[in-house]
Write a protein that holds these residues in place. Structure first.
Motif, mmCIF file in Angstrom:
data_model
loop_
_atom_site.group_PDB
_atom_site.id
_atom_site.type_symbol
_atom_site.label_atom_id
_atom_site.label_comp_id
_atom_site.label_asym_id
_atom_site.label_seq_id
_atom_site.Cartn_x
_atom_site.Cartn_y
_atom_site.Cartn_z
ATOM 1 N N ASP A 56 85.693 -30.761 0.127
ATOM 2 C CA ASP A 56 85.212 -31.624 -0.599
ATOM 3 C C ASP A 56 83.971 -31.805 -1.272
ATOM 4 O O ASP A 56 83.445 -32.666 -2.022
ATOM 5 N N ARG A 57 83.133 -30.568 -0.859
ATOM 6 C CA ARG A 57 81.785 -30.304 -1.399
ATOM 7 C C ARG A 57 81.467 -29.405 -2.536
ATOM 8 O O ARG A 57 80.604 -29.072 -2.731
ATOM 9 N N GLY A 58 82.609 -28.805 -2.903
ATOM 10 C CA GLY A 58 82.567 -27.831 -3.881
ATOM 11 C C GLY A 58 82.124 -28.051 -5.129
ATOM 12 O O GLY A 58 82.690 -29.226 -5.611
ATOM 13 N N SER A 59 81.049 -27.653 -5.711
ATOM 14 C CA SER A 59 80.426 -28.345 -6.773
ATOM 15 C C SER A 59 80.291 -27.480 -8.389
ATOM 16 O O SER A 59 80.152 -26.179 -7.752
ATOM 17 N N ILE A 60 80.313 -27.855 -9.163
ATOM 18 C CA ILE A 60 79.699 -27.005 -10.549
ATOM 19 C C ILE A 60 78.593 -27.733 -10.779
ATOM 20 O O ILE A 60 78.487 -28.817 -11.035
ATOM 21 N N ILE A 61 77.537 -26.844 -11.369
ATOM 22 C CA ILE A 61 76.317 -27.389 -11.877
ATOM 23 C C ILE A 61 75.808 -26.788 -13.126
ATOM 24 O O ILE A 61 76.135 -25.836 -13.387
ATOM 25 N N SER A 62 75.334 -28.047 -13.639
ATOM 26 C CA SER A 62 74.803 -27.427 -15.325
ATOM 27 C C SER A 62 73.024 -27.682 -15.230
ATOM 28 O O SER A 62 72.899 -28.868 -14.642
ATOM 29 N N ILE A 63 72.480 -27.031 -15.494
ATOM 30 C CA ILE A 63 70.938 -26.846 -15.565
ATOM 31 C C ILE A 63 70.567 -26.408 -16.754
ATOM 32 O O ILE A 63 70.773 -25.576 -17.409
ATOM 33 N N THR A 64 69.435 -27.465 -17.216
ATOM 34 C CA THR A 64 68.666 -27.002 -18.320
ATOM 35 C C THR A 64 67.335 -26.304 -17.832
ATOM 36 O O THR A 64 66.638 -27.412 -16.988
ATOM 37 N N ALA A 65 66.877 -25.149 -18.204
ATOM 38 C CA ALA A 65 65.733 -24.628 -17.652
ATOM 39 C C ALA A 65 64.954 -24.313 -18.997
ATOM 40 O O ALA A 65 65.158 -23.952 -19.979
ATOM 41 N N VAL A 66 63.496 -24.603 -18.814
ATOM 42 C CA VAL A 66 62.656 -24.146 -19.793
ATOM 43 C C VAL A 66 61.330 -23.217 -19.436
ATOM 44 O O VAL A 66 60.990 -23.391 -18.266
ATOM 45 N N ARG A 67 60.913 -22.521 -20.422
ATOM 46 C CA ARG A 67 60.077 -21.645 -19.980
ATOM 47 C C ARG A 67 58.559 -22.649 -19.908
ATOM 48 O O ARG A 67 58.270 -23.189 -20.851
ATOM 49 N N HIS A 68 57.888 -22.547 -18.675
ATOM 50 C CA HIS A 68 56.607 -23.357 -18.649
ATOM 51 C C HIS A 68 55.592 -22.469 -18.166
ATOM 52 O O HIS A 68 55.129 -22.158 -17.081
ATOM 53 N N GLY A 69 54.773 -22.244 -19.383
ATOM 54 C CA GLY A 69 53.633 -21.274 -19.075
ATOM 55 C C GLY A 69 54.129 -19.884 -18.757
ATOM 56 O O GLY A 69 55.188 -19.298 -19.649
ATOM 57 N N ASP A 70 54.151 -19.128 -17.488
ATOM 58 C CA ASP A 70 54.507 -17.936 -17.247
ATOM 59 C C ASP A 70 55.989 -17.982 -16.289
ATOM 60 O O ASP A 70 56.399 -17.062 -15.766
ATOM 61 N N THR A 71 56.312 -19.094 -16.126
ATOM 62 C CA THR A 71 57.280 -19.442 -15.027
ATOM 63 C C THR A 71 58.350 -20.242 -15.823
ATOM 64 O O THR A 71 58.371 -20.768 -17.042
ATOM 65 N N TRP A 72 59.600 -20.471 -15.178
ATOM 66 C CA TRP A 72 60.767 -21.435 -15.825
ATOM 67 C C TRP A 72 60.864 -22.638 -14.739
ATOM 68 O O TRP A 72 60.508 -22.450 -13.456
#
Length: 140
Positions: free
Chosen positions: A108-124
């Motif tokens: 009952d807790r299986g999930s699909i996730i959608s993420i938007t990530a951006v470069r922020h300086g030298d990291t994501w």
């Protein structure tokens, strides 16, 4: 290693660190990769705005109804990472949590996730996150 491969590895590391923080019941660690003004939509449609709110809500969950739950911290279903630009990606991944001694995801807790990530300086950093309960595949 190409820059794209390094970026993909960094994004996968974010997912791994989030799972490890979940397993430790660490709301601050779970929220660490989010931008200050990130958005988070939970499986049931609740909206959390801002890293501090994401942190506080997850700490409340880790201390309460999700206490002792575990997330697979070895992989997230081999996430699909699609670069929109050199500095922004959309990630689609699967996951879930288990309770007790079982290592299997609660069905009952299986999930699909959608993420938007951006470069922020030298990291994501994560700009947005949406968690949706998995359903049976569409039938054609």
């Amino acid at each position: 290693m190409s820059q794209r491969s390094k970026d993909e590895a960094a994004i996968k590391e974010i997912l791994l660190n989030m799972a490890k923080a979940w397993n430790a019941g660490d709301g601050a660690g779970y929220a660490a990769a989010f931008l200050d003004d990130a958005t988070y939509i939970s499986f049931d449609g609740q909206l959390a705005e801002g890293r501090q709110v994401i942190q506080d809500v997850h700490q409340m969950l880790f201390d309460g109804p999700l206490k002792g739950s575990k997330m697979d911290d070895q992989h997230h279903g081999d996430p699909k990472i699609r670069f929109l630009t050199d500095d922004s990606v959309v990630v689609i991944s699967v996951g879930g949590v288990s309770f007790g001694e079982s290592a299997e995801t609660d069905p009952d807790r299986g999930s699909i996730i959608s993420i938007t990530a951006v470069r922020h300086g030298d990291t994501w950093r994560l700009a947005s996150f949406q968690n949706t309960r998995r359903q049976a595949a569409y039938q054609q």
